[in-house]
Design a protein around this motif. Structure first.
Motif, PDB file in Angstrom:
ATOM      1  N   TYR A 126       0.833  -1.198   0.000  1.00 17.69           N
ATOM      2  CA  TYR A 126       0.000   0.000   0.000  1.00 17.69           C
ATOM      3  C   TYR A 126       0.868   1.247   0.000  1.00 17.69           C
ATOM      4  O   TYR A 126       0.602   2.213  -0.705  1.00 17.69           O
ATOM      5  CB  TYR A 126      -0.915  -0.019   1.231  1.00 17.69           C
ATOM      6  N   HIS A 172      -2.952  -5.531  -8.793  1.00 19.95           N
ATOM      7  CA  HIS A 172      -4.285  -5.298  -8.240  1.00 19.95           C
ATOM      8  C   HIS A 172      -5.001  -6.593  -7.894  1.00 19.95           C
ATOM      9  O   HIS A 172      -5.755  -6.659  -6.935  1.00 19.95           O
ATOM     10  CB  HIS A 172      -5.109  -4.459  -9.219  1.00 19.95           C
ATOM     11  N   ILE A 193      -5.815  -0.192   1.432  1.00 17.84           N
ATOM     12  CA  ILE A 193      -5.609  -0.016   0.000  1.00 17.84           C
ATOM     13  C   ILE A 193      -6.929   0.313  -0.678  1.00 17.84           C
ATOM     14  O   ILE A 193      -7.026   1.246  -1.475  1.00 17.84           O
ATOM     15  CB  ILE A 193      -5.031  -1.298  -0.624  1.00 17.84           C
ATOM     16  N   PHE A 232      -4.170  -7.631  -4.526  1.00 11.34           N
ATOM     17  CA  PHE A 232      -4.913  -6.920  -3.495  1.00 11.34           C
ATOM     18  C   PHE A 232      -6.244  -7.616  -3.258  1.00 11.34           C
ATOM     19  O   PHE A 232      -6.698  -7.775  -2.137  1.00 11.34           O
ATOM     20  CB  PHE A 232      -5.163  -5.465  -3.903  1.00 11.34           C
ATOM     21  N   TYR A 272       2.064   1.789  -3.298  1.00 11.99           N
ATOM     22  CA  TYR A 272       0.994   2.358  -4.112  1.00 11.99           C
ATOM     23  C   TYR A 272       0.882   3.856  -3.890  1.00 11.99           C
ATOM     24  O   TYR A 272       0.652   4.618  -4.826  1.00 11.99           O
ATOM     25  CB  TYR A 272      -0.327   1.672  -3.767  1.00 11.99           C
ATOM     26  N   SER A 275      -5.851  -4.971   4.008  1.00 15.14           N
ATOM     27  CA  SER A 275      -6.099  -4.671   2.597  1.00 15.14           C
ATOM     28  C   SER A 275      -7.135  -3.564   2.440  1.00 15.14           C
ATOM     29  O   SER A 275      -7.201  -2.908   1.398  1.00 15.14           O
ATOM     30  CB  SER A 275      -6.554  -5.932   1.862  1.00 15.14           C
TER      31      SER A 275
END
Lengths: 1132, 193
Positions: free
Chosen positions: A190, A204, A225, A207, A193, A222
């Protein structure tokens, strides 16, 4: 201090005994840290502390660089260095050793090394590159603790450009058997990101896998995110709504293991997270919101224990309910929750309650009324934060009526106030309110004076600038302007005569500019007095050189008369040798001017007044450009802090499916909009109710508790009474409404704010909340820009700006309407109504003309869409009529034009064929045919003579239409007794009530003489209107996008039971609109103008009439359409 | 996101400061001073939230603080965090410290600043809340302390002991006893059908 010292002494032995690590090195270094700390606590001055620390750092430096220092000693040194750094002393020489420690130490030493690195360095520090290898190694370690440390440090600081090096390893950790590793890996990703979104694009899916992890902890991680990604792009994750709802349901339902409970609430932080995500997903999206309602209800129900953390959940629920597509029963519960928050004795909850109210209040000003006494109490709260939040809330409900009280409260707060941050923020707000709603000149100037002296030099520079701009531009009338300026001058002169030392620089600048510019207006003060005052300012020590420039410039403007010149020369001599270049330049100029009387005459003519010579600071030469841009749809200018404000507001909440974009215009009307999924949820006469409140000028506390009912917003008792005419019209409808209102009232005993406060508070309340609901009625009248006002308006109404005209509609009834609402709105409406009546005059000649010409029968008899598919046989019927007509005129029936209609257009809906003109033996007639999305104009030229007509030319042109020839119009000769057919395709360029094509026919008579004949063909705009098939959601988004709006009250056609439905269906059928939805007392329709210019219509039954708002991207379109609606309804 | 976690005593002496966003050293000290200035002025019976503070970033940022005896615990967060949630998180943090140090006092925090940081790291990672369960945090910290103790004996220990410690695994988390019992259903995501 002494307490700490004592504690140190007693704690030290136990600390040492607790330490399980033997060995002389350990002991001595710990005691070194102990000594250091003890030493520091015993010190009395900052200077001594500095000396001590420097000594300490020296000794650390010596030891770390010694080759004999073991890693363990290094660890202790590092802790000492951390301590020194935390006190603010730099120890950069240990950084490299921290990295070394992380590299080479055992697990424990490594940990301290990593810790030191993450405390010492930042993401862009160059030494960090040395850490990459260590991190790589540790990520691959078999020791879980080392892996954990590496992941922690990676999420704390890691150079962006090195992410690719470790990314695969971190990704791998997502599949690690230990959940703590998976969790940390998720958070590390994260972080990647956040700092480098491009680099983690490809994962992705991972995730998603983390979201589905069997361990709830990983799933929770998660969510970080997803919260971020959904906030950025809610559209992309709508498919996950079900999953999130599902998770939340299970959490709320207690399906998690017991050790996830906190104070017996299941995973509260997880719930909060999920609620946030859901509110992003459900925002402006009915379908998604519908998935969420149930679990929200469940959460609200479950979160009823009196724990701090359950309030956190409740607060998130409330915010979510007000963010997603509204649902009435949830809104009601949320409102109740807010009530509980606001009334709570717990100050934290009160704070959150006020915050929530501030969110909600823009949509629903009535909420403020409901809690007015609490709000008043909060105004006197000892906690400044609560006070400020209350002022923030009041700021949102300020209007022309309560501005004086609210600004007074704000200034009062400012005077006792605290920090710069608050001051800057509040001063900006006060200035904005003053500009917007100032009731009179004196108040305005005085308020601004306070703003300047309180705000000082910290405030945003655009406040003084826009104030000066406003003064120089002026507004309503010349006389008003003069008074305002005069008042400003007088007030500043008296200010300068008093104590000037404490005035902030920017205020002095404002003063000197105004005096320079306008002191000639004042007869009481001659220029030399003013000059003396300015001179006094110049001599003040505190005056900055920038301010001195301003003063000199003012003096330059005032330099006149012997006394003035004398002062000027004195001053300029002083400053001509100044160090400051700008100042020197100004002084030079002043000197020059004061020495040259001719020049003075020329530059500053004495009698003619200064006005013609003034620099056009309002940039009026740009007015034309501005009005052009405005007319072309550009947004009017807003000053930066207003823009910021709006941005901030936009961030907050948008509750309406299709509401007006400006926050202040949020109204109870939009509240009712929000009930769209539930039929019958509208309360009748809401707007009537709010007008009512404003008429009463005071507040009725007893009516307050009724505002919310089972179906959301309920009209007050008075409003039901007032809505009596509506009831007469809707005998079926309103009783049920009333029943519902009563029923729900008895069901929901909303907490009644006991109306026992003392008179003073009540008075304050009535002055604070005065007009809060009338504000909503302003919005109900469809005035989206209710923020623009007496002072701002000045800019909008600059001569040549015609945009306003298009926003009001012609018919006289409207003028009456406007007059009616005059007492609700402030004076700006006057001008609008004046404008509209002016337009009435312009339009009125056109109206009979439109009705009177032959074109009225061209007006499509669009009685029924089905009938529009006219069969040929019906056509023949028409033909008969036509031919009968033509026989009357002595022509032959076989020339009937309709039989010459091109084959491909037969069977399509067309207007009747109307004769245009005759010229000798030629007869022109025309009709228009709806061919799909095209509008075809067909012109028939029949030659009834026995001879051929030669060289026929047909030229069509129109300002409003784009005419293109479809058929080959090369037919030049028409034989005897034949009909030539010309086809043109029409498209609207500029919409008008009717659109007209002008044509010229030229031909050669058999005798050889050329002839021309003019004709025109008029067709109503409705011929170009087609239904626009869209859904309510699409409507919502489109509505927000359109800038041109027109509102109008139309008559409601009553067929006995459902006037709204009947009327809307009538409009729909006659004008070919698409009826999107009818909800309760409101309906929305959509249509488009060929080819693709949409126009949206929002109707609402209000006091026996149909209030209609139209919006379109095309400026003229709403105007024209509302005219046609009116005609349809009048004909009926 | 949490931007910074600050601890200082009643006199404004910093006891712990952890910044999750980059500021220069000077700014960090200024932030601590400003925050202390803001927080220390406040009475005991006012709300635990503060807005603004120029340095840390204006209106989007909030200071959420609690005052325990001689210490202030201040979390600086942005608007994406729940105010009350953070308030309880501070409580969790303090309770955890109390458990780990057995009646924690200011001195523990001074002398074991590295341990405090480690505890914090188990709770907040890179500005994100990692764990809110006190027992879970303590389990993690204990595991590390155990390592510390066994490592302390390593100094003269034979090599195999060293390798034994190196390969030591963290204890099983209690929550992982039986994955099947955890009734959170894996959401049906299209991509994983």
């Amino acid at each position: 201090m002494s307490y700490v010292g004592e504690k140190t002494l007693t704690a030290l032995p136990s600390l040492l005994s607790l330490d399980s690590q033997p060995g002389p090195a350990k002991l001595s270094s710990t005691s070194k840290l102990g000594n250091l700390i003890r030493g520091i606590t015993e010190l009395t001055s900052k200077h001594e502390e500095e000396k001590l620390i420097q000594r300490e750092l020296e000794s650390i430096k010596e030891q770390v660089s010694s080759p004999n220092t073991s890693m363990r000693q290094m660890k202790e040194l590092m802790v000492r260095a951390i301590y020194c750094e935390s006190l603010g002393y730099e120890a950069s020489f240990v950084y490299i050793h921290a990295i070394k420690l992380a590299q080479q130490g055992t697990a424990l030493e490594k940990r301290v090394g990593y810790l030191a690195v993450s405390l010492f360095l930042n993401e862009s520090h160059e030494l960090l590159l040395l850490l990459v290898n260590t991190v790589l190694k540790d990520l691959q370690s078999t020791n879980l603790i080392e892996v954990c440390m590496a992941l922690t440090v990676v999420s704390q600081i890691f150079p962006k450009e090195m992410i690719p090096a470790i990314l695969p390893l971190v990704e791998e950790k997502l599949n690690h058997p230990k959940e703590i590793i998976r969790r940390k890996a998720v958070l590390a990703l994260y972080k990647f990101y956040l700092i480098a979104p491009n680099q983690v694009q490809h994962i992705h899916n991972k995730f998603r896998k983390a979201l589905c992890d069997k361990d709830p902890g990983v799933m929770t991680a998660s969510l970080h995110i997803y919260l971020q990604m959904i906030q950025e792009n809610p559209e992309g994750y709508k498919d996950l709504t079900g999953s999130f709802v599902n998770i939340l349901k299970q959490v709320v339902g207690g399906k998690l293991p017991i050790d996830f409970n906190y104070h017996s609430v299941p995973a509260p932080w997880l719930q909060i997270h999920l609620l946030r995500i859901l509110s992003f997903l459900g925002k402006n999206d009915l379908r998604t919101s519908e998935l969420i309602y149930e679990v929200l209800d469940e959460s609200l129900r479950r979160a009823e224990m009196n724990r701090n953390i359950t309030y956190a959940i409740l607060y998130e629920c409330v915010k979510c309910i007000y963010t997603i597509h509204p649902k009435s029963n949830l809104l009601e519960k949320a409102a109740k929750c807010i009530g509980n928050f606001v009334l709570s004795p717990d100050i934290n909850l009160k704070y959150l309650g006020l915050k929530a109210l501030t969110y909600v209040i823009q949509q629903d000003p009535k909420m403020a009324l409901q809690h007015q006494m609490t709000i008043i109490e909060c105004l006197d709260h000892p906690d400044l934060i609560i006070k400020r939040e209350t002022l923030e809330l009041l700021f949102r409900i300020t209007n022309a009526q309560n501005v004086v009280v609210i600004v007074e409260k704000m200034l009062e707060f400012l005077q006792n106030s605290p920090d710069d941050y608050t001051t800057i923020d509040l001063v900006g707000k006060v200035a904005e309110l003053a500009e917007k709603y100032a009731p009179d000149n004196e108040w305005f100037i005085e308020t601004m004076n306070t703003v300047f002296s309180l705000g000082g030099d910290t405030m945003q520079p655009d406040i003084p600038n826009s104030f000066l701009k406003l003064l120089s531009e002026g507004f309503d009338s010349v006389e008003e302007d003069r008074k305002l300026r005069l008042f400003a001058v007088d007030s500043y002169v008296s200010l300068l005569q008093g104590e000037t030392r404490k005035l902030p620089q920017c205020f002095l600048q404002v003063i000197s500019w105004v005096l320079g510019e306008y002191s000639h207006l004042s007869e009481d003060h001659n220029r030399s007095t003013v000059l003396r005052l300015l001179e006094k300012l110049l001599d003040m020590k505190q005056t900055s050189s920038e301010t001195k420039c301003w003063i000199l410039m003012a003096m330059t403007k005032l330099c006149e008369g012997t006394a003035g010149v004398c002062v000027a020369q004195q001053v300029s001599e002083t400053y001509i040798s100044s160090m400051d270049t700008v100042l020197r330049q100004r002084a030079q100029e002043l000197q020059h001017l004061s020495q040259d009387s001719e020049l003075r005459e020329e530059v500053l003519p004495r009698d003619s007044g200064l006005d013609p010579m003034e620099i056009d600071s309002s940039l009026s030469f740009l007015d034309e450009f501005v009005s052009g841009a405005l007319a072309a749809g550009a947004a009017p200018y807003k000053p930066p802090h207003q823009r910021q404000e709006e941005l901030a507001e936009a961030k907050v909440l948008s509750l309406e499916p299709y509401g007006l974009a400006l926050p202040i215009s949020m109204s109870s009307c939009s509240i009712t909009d929000r009930h769209s999924p539930t039929p019958l949820s509208m309360s009748s006469g809401l707007s009537g109710d709010s007008t009512d409140v404003s008429h009463r000028a005071g507040l009725k506390l007893d009516g307050v508790q009724r505002v919310w009912g089972r179906d959301g917003y309920l009209a007050k008792k008075e409003s039901v009474e007032e809505a009596a005419p509506v009831q007469g019209l809707t005998p079926v409808h309103s009783p049920s409404l009333q029943n519902e209102g009563d029923g729900s009232h008895s069901q929901t005993p909303t907490p009644t704010p006991t109306p026992e406060p003392d008179r003073e508070k009540e008075q304050l309340a009535s002055s604070l909340f005065f007009g809060v609901s009338s504000q909503s009625s302003v919005c109900l009248m469809g005035k989206p820009d209710s923020t623009f006002n007496r002072r701002r308006k000045a800019k909008v109404q600059a001569p040549g700006v015609t945009e306003q005209l298009s926003s009001s509609v012609a018919p006289v009834s409207n003028a009456v309407d406007n007059l009616l609402c005059n007492n609700l709105q402030d004076s700006n409406i006057n001008s609008v109504s004046a404008a509209s009546s002016k337009q009435t005059c312009e339009l009125s000649p056109r109206v009979p003309a439109a009705n009177g010409t032959c074109n009225t029968d061209c007006g499509l008899p669009e009685s029924d869409r089905k009938r529009s598919n006219l069969s040929i046989s019906r056509d023949n019927g028409l033909v008969d009529a036509d031919s009968a007509l033509s026989e009357d005129q002595g022509s032959r029936s076989d020339l009937c034009p309709s039989s010459y209609l091109p084959a491909e257009l037969c069977g399509l809906y067309r207007s009747e064929i109307a004769p245009l003109c005759t010229a000798h033996s030629l007869e022109l007639s025309a009709c228009h045919v709806h061919q799909g999305d095209d509008m075809i104009l067909i012109i028939f030229i029949s030659n009834s003579s026995d001879s051929q007509v030669l060289q026929i030319r047909l030229d069509l042109k129109s300002e409003q239409l784009k005419v293109t020839c479809v058929s080959d119009s090369s037919v030049e000769n028409i034989k005897s007794h034949t009909v030539a057919v010309y086809q043109y395709s029409l498209a609207v360029k500029r919409p008008g009530v009717d659109v007209e094509v002008d044509g010229t026919l030229s031909f050669l008579l058999p005798a050889g003489t050329p002839q021309t004949k003019h004709f025109s063909y008029k067709l109503p705009l409705t011929a170009f209107i087609r239904p626009l098939l869209i859904s309510t959601e699409e409507y919502g988004t489109m509505w927000l996008g359109f800038s041109h709006e027109v509102k109008q009250n139309l008559t409601l056609v009553d067929d006995g039971c459902e006037p709204l439905t009947f009327t809307l269906n009538l409009l729909k059928n006659r004008l070919q609109l698409h009826l999107v939805e009818i909800i309760g007392l409101e309906g929305i329709l959509a249509c488009r103008l060929l080819q693709n210019q949409p126009c949206l219509m929002h109707c609402r039954v209000h006091a026996g009439a149909l209030a209609v708002w139209l919006r379109s991207p095309v400026p003229e379109l709403p105007d024209c359409l509302v005219y046609h609606c009116q005609r349809v309804l009048q004909e009926k | 996101m949490i931007k910074a976690i600050l601890m200082f005593n009643n006199h404004g002496k910093p006891r712990l400061s952890k910044f999750y966003e980059h500021y220069t050293k000077d700014t960090e000290q200024q932030i601590i001073r400003e925050t202390f200035h803001l927080v220390s002025k406040r009475d005991e019976n006012v709300c635990n939230f503060l807005e603004g503070g120029m340095l840390i970033g204006g209106s989007d940022y909030k200071l959420i603080y609690r005052h325990y005896a001689t210490l202030y615990f201040v979390f600086c967060v942005d608007s994406s965090e729940s105010e009350l949630g953070i308030l309880d998180l501070i409580q969790v943090f303090v309770e955890t410290l109390d458990k780990c140090f057995e009646n924690v006092c200011e001195l523990d925090l001074i002398f074991h600043v590295d341990k405090v940081h480690n505890i914090l790291a188990e709770m907040v990672m890179g500005g994100m809340v990692l764990e809110t369960n006190m027992n879970e945090i303590i389990t993690q910290v204990d595991a590390q302390n155990k390592m510390e103790k066994s490592e302390a004996g390593i100094a003269g220990a034979p090599a195999r002991a060293v390798s034994a410690v190196k390969n030591m695994k963290l204890p099983e988390m209690p929550r992982n006893i039986n994955i099947g019992d955890i009734n959170i259903k894996v959401p049906n995501l299209p991509s994983f059908k």
